[in-house]
Design a protein around this motif. Structure first.
Motif, mmCIF file in Angstrom:
data_model
loop_
_atom_site.group_PDB
_atom_site.id
_atom_site.type_symbol
_atom_site.label_atom_id
_atom_site.label_comp_id
_atom_site.label_asym_id
_atom_site.label_seq_id
_atom_site.Cartn_x
_atom_site.Cartn_y
_atom_site.Cartn_z
ATOM 1 N N ASP A 205 46.353 -43.468 -54.013
ATOM 2 C CA ASP A 205 44.848 -43.533 -54.236
ATOM 3 C C ASP A 205 44.358 -44.329 -55.115
ATOM 4 N N LEU A 206 44.756 -45.459 -55.353
ATOM 5 C CA LEU A 206 44.487 -46.447 -56.309
ATOM 6 C C LEU A 206 43.184 -46.705 -56.341
ATOM 7 N N LEU A 207 42.991 -47.219 -54.972
ATOM 8 C CA LEU A 207 41.507 -47.580 -54.554
ATOM 9 C C LEU A 207 40.755 -46.874 -53.531
ATOM 10 N N PRO A 208 39.593 -46.477 -53.806
ATOM 11 C CA PRO A 208 39.064 -45.655 -52.359
ATOM 12 C C PRO A 208 38.645 -46.686 -51.243
ATOM 13 N N LYS A 335 68.320 -51.963 -48.145
ATOM 14 C CA LYS A 335 67.863 -51.487 -46.879
ATOM 15 C C LYS A 335 67.002 -50.458 -46.743
ATOM 16 N N ARG A 336 65.669 -50.506 -47.561
ATOM 17 C CA ARG A 336 64.679 -49.645 -47.378
ATOM 18 C C ARG A 336 63.674 -50.280 -47.390
ATOM 19 N N GLY A 337 62.511 -49.455 -46.718
ATOM 20 C CA GLY A 337 61.355 -50.202 -46.698
ATOM 21 C C GLY A 337 60.285 -49.107 -47.203
ATOM 22 N N PHE A 338 58.901 -49.732 -47.469
ATOM 23 C CA PHE A 338 57.937 -48.616 -48.131
ATOM 24 C C PHE A 338 56.673 -49.192 -47.439
ATOM 25 N N ARG A 339 55.969 -48.145 -47.002
ATOM 26 C CA ARG A 339 54.500 -48.390 -46.694
ATOM 27 C C ARG A 339 53.719 -47.425 -47.179
ATOM 28 N N PRO A 340 52.964 -47.630 -48.325
ATOM 29 C CA PRO A 340 52.241 -46.680 -48.934
ATOM 30 C C PRO A 340 50.893 -46.493 -48.297
ATOM 31 N N PRO A 341 50.179 -45.389 -48.227
ATOM 32 C CA PRO A 341 49.069 -45.184 -47.209
ATOM 33 C C PRO A 341 48.001 -46.033 -47.933
ATOM 34 N N ARG A 342 46.724 -46.013 -47.013
ATOM 35 C CA ARG A 342 45.588 -46.849 -47.576
ATOM 36 C C ARG A 342 45.205 -46.689 -48.915
ATOM 37 N N GLY A 343 45.046 -47.619 -49.724
ATOM 38 C CA GLY A 343 44.369 -47.610 -51.039
ATOM 39 C C GLY A 343 45.405 -47.235 -52.122
ATOM 40 N N SER A 344 46.723 -47.124 -51.649
ATOM 41 C CA SER A 344 47.808 -46.833 -52.402
ATOM 42 C C SER A 344 48.673 -48.029 -52.797
ATOM 43 N N ALA A 345 49.049 -47.959 -53.968
ATOM 44 C CA ALA A 345 50.093 -49.161 -54.472
ATOM 45 C C ALA A 345 51.372 -48.824 -54.572
#
Length: 391
Positions: A205-208, A335-345
């Motif tokens: 939740d870095l950006l709204p 061999k890892r992937g990341f996809r943070p939620p919307r607005g997250s860094a």
């Protein structure tokens, strides 16, 4: 301007002391790559008191375009242009105050300049005030009125943000500026370490959502094919990178983007002035950035670049939307992937704790399989890239 006779006439007018001709000639010299000559001509136009020339001269002195940088002189010229009501001067005065660029960071001053720009009809300034006042809990009718005015003027982020129907009328921009909370985005949540080596963290939740929408909509018209740093130290289009990007430099920035820059620096734990311009990446379905590293290869071709600008030590990515499938940031060797939620860094170090480049950071911007992906990309260097206030 390609007509030799017209150019000769412009030169004669500039030599005769015509400030408008001097400003136009400076722009022409800049286009020809003659930055030092352009600065000298522009200085003459600025000395005559022409506000638009003063603003351009100030920007060049601030960043060192055509001569060594003089942040104090540049900032003073920009402020003088703003005080004279020049539209570009007002916009730049707001930016440098909001970002602490050559002057002490002063959000109150930035908002004051922004309100004056809005009063002169700048739709981007009007939209920013409406968005920030609404997010700060200000008068929702007045904030929406400002957004409606900016939308009517054709500013796309305002069209996305306004809540119809809005009540037309004259907005009180000074009141809106006074309602903006300088700590607009609130405290930063503690990061979660998702990998120790290389160090990879997620900041939620870095950006709204409204700020994500603003950045995406602002970026869309300027998108172009992304480039990569090549072996000669330059940039070129390569098939390993098929997405599009737009980069917001100092001249493209605004108060809201500067507040975002400051927040991203705080989340990354590095000074905002050490960051490259805010990049916004767009991946249509099937577009990708194949396996690559973000650090600059330490080669002879890159030696001067690294000495001047420093290494890219840390990367910060903010996922701006979530209405797509696929699109992870994949660390190939992990061999890892990341996809943070919307607005997250997603933040990761490109160098080891002892400062050596880290091949384990080899990563891939995987393609979305449905929809499109929007991401802020921020690269932080080991040296400052922007002028800082004099101590």
């Amino acid at each position: 301007m390609n007509d030799p006779q017209a150019i000769q006439q412009l030169v004669r007018q500039a030599q005769g002391g015509d400030a408008a001709a001097q400003e136009a000639l400076a722009d022409l010299l800049d286009q020809q790559g003659r930055a030092a000559d352009a600065l000298r001509v522009l200085q003459a136009a600025a000395a005559s008191g022409r506000p638009s020339a003063l603003a351009k001269f100030g920007l060049r002195r601030l960043v060192g375009h055509g001569a060594p940088a003089s942040p104090a002189e540049g900032a003073a010229a920009i402020v003088a242009a703003a005080e004279a009501g020049d539209p570009f001067g007002l916009a730049m005065a707001a930016v440098i105050a909001a970002g602490g660029i050559g002057v002490p960071l002063d959000i109150h001053a930035a908002l004051t300049w922004l309100a004056r720009a809005a009063e002169r009809g700048d739709p981007r300034a009007v939209c920013q005030l409406g968005l920030m006042a609404r997010a700060s809990g200000g008068d929702p009718v007045e904030a929406n009125r400002a957004l409606g005015l900016a939308a009517d003027a054709g500013f796309a982020p305002a069209r996305r943000a306004v809540i119809p129907p809005f009540i037309p009328g004259v907005a009180d921009f000074q009141r809106l500026a006074a309602e903006v909370n300088p700590f607009l985005f609130g405290p930063i949540a503690p990061p979660e370490t998702v990998c120790e080596a290389p160090c990879v963290r997620v900041v939620p939740d870095l950006l709204p959502a409204w700020a994500c929408d603003y950045v995406m909509t602002l970026a869309e018209p300027g998108l172009g094919r992304a480039k990569v740093v090549d072996e000669r130290g330059g940039e070129s289009v390569r098939e390993i990178r098929t997405n599009r990007v737009v980069n917001f430099g100092l001249v493209d920035s605004d108060v809201l983007l500067e507040l975002i820059n400051t927040r991203l620096g705080a989340a990354a734990g590095l000074p905002a002035e050490n960051a490259e311009g805010l990049g916004v990446l767009n991946y249509q379905a099937g577009e990708e950035y194949a396996a690559h590293v973000d650090y600059i290869p330490d080669t002879p071709a890159n030696a001067a670049h690294l000495a001047a600008r420093g290494q890219r030590v840390r990367t910060l990515l903010v996922y701006l939307n979530d209405d797509f499938e696929g699109g992870d940031t994949e660390f190939v060797r992990l061999k890892r992937g990341f996809r943070p939620p919307r607005g997250s860094a997603l933040i990761f170090d490109n160098v080891t704790p002892d400062g050596q480049v880290d091949p384990l950071t080899l990563h891939r911007g995987a393609p979305p399989t449905r929809g499109q992906k929007w991401v802020i990309s921020k690269w932080f260097r080991s040296k400052p890239l922007r002028p800082v206030p004099a101590p």
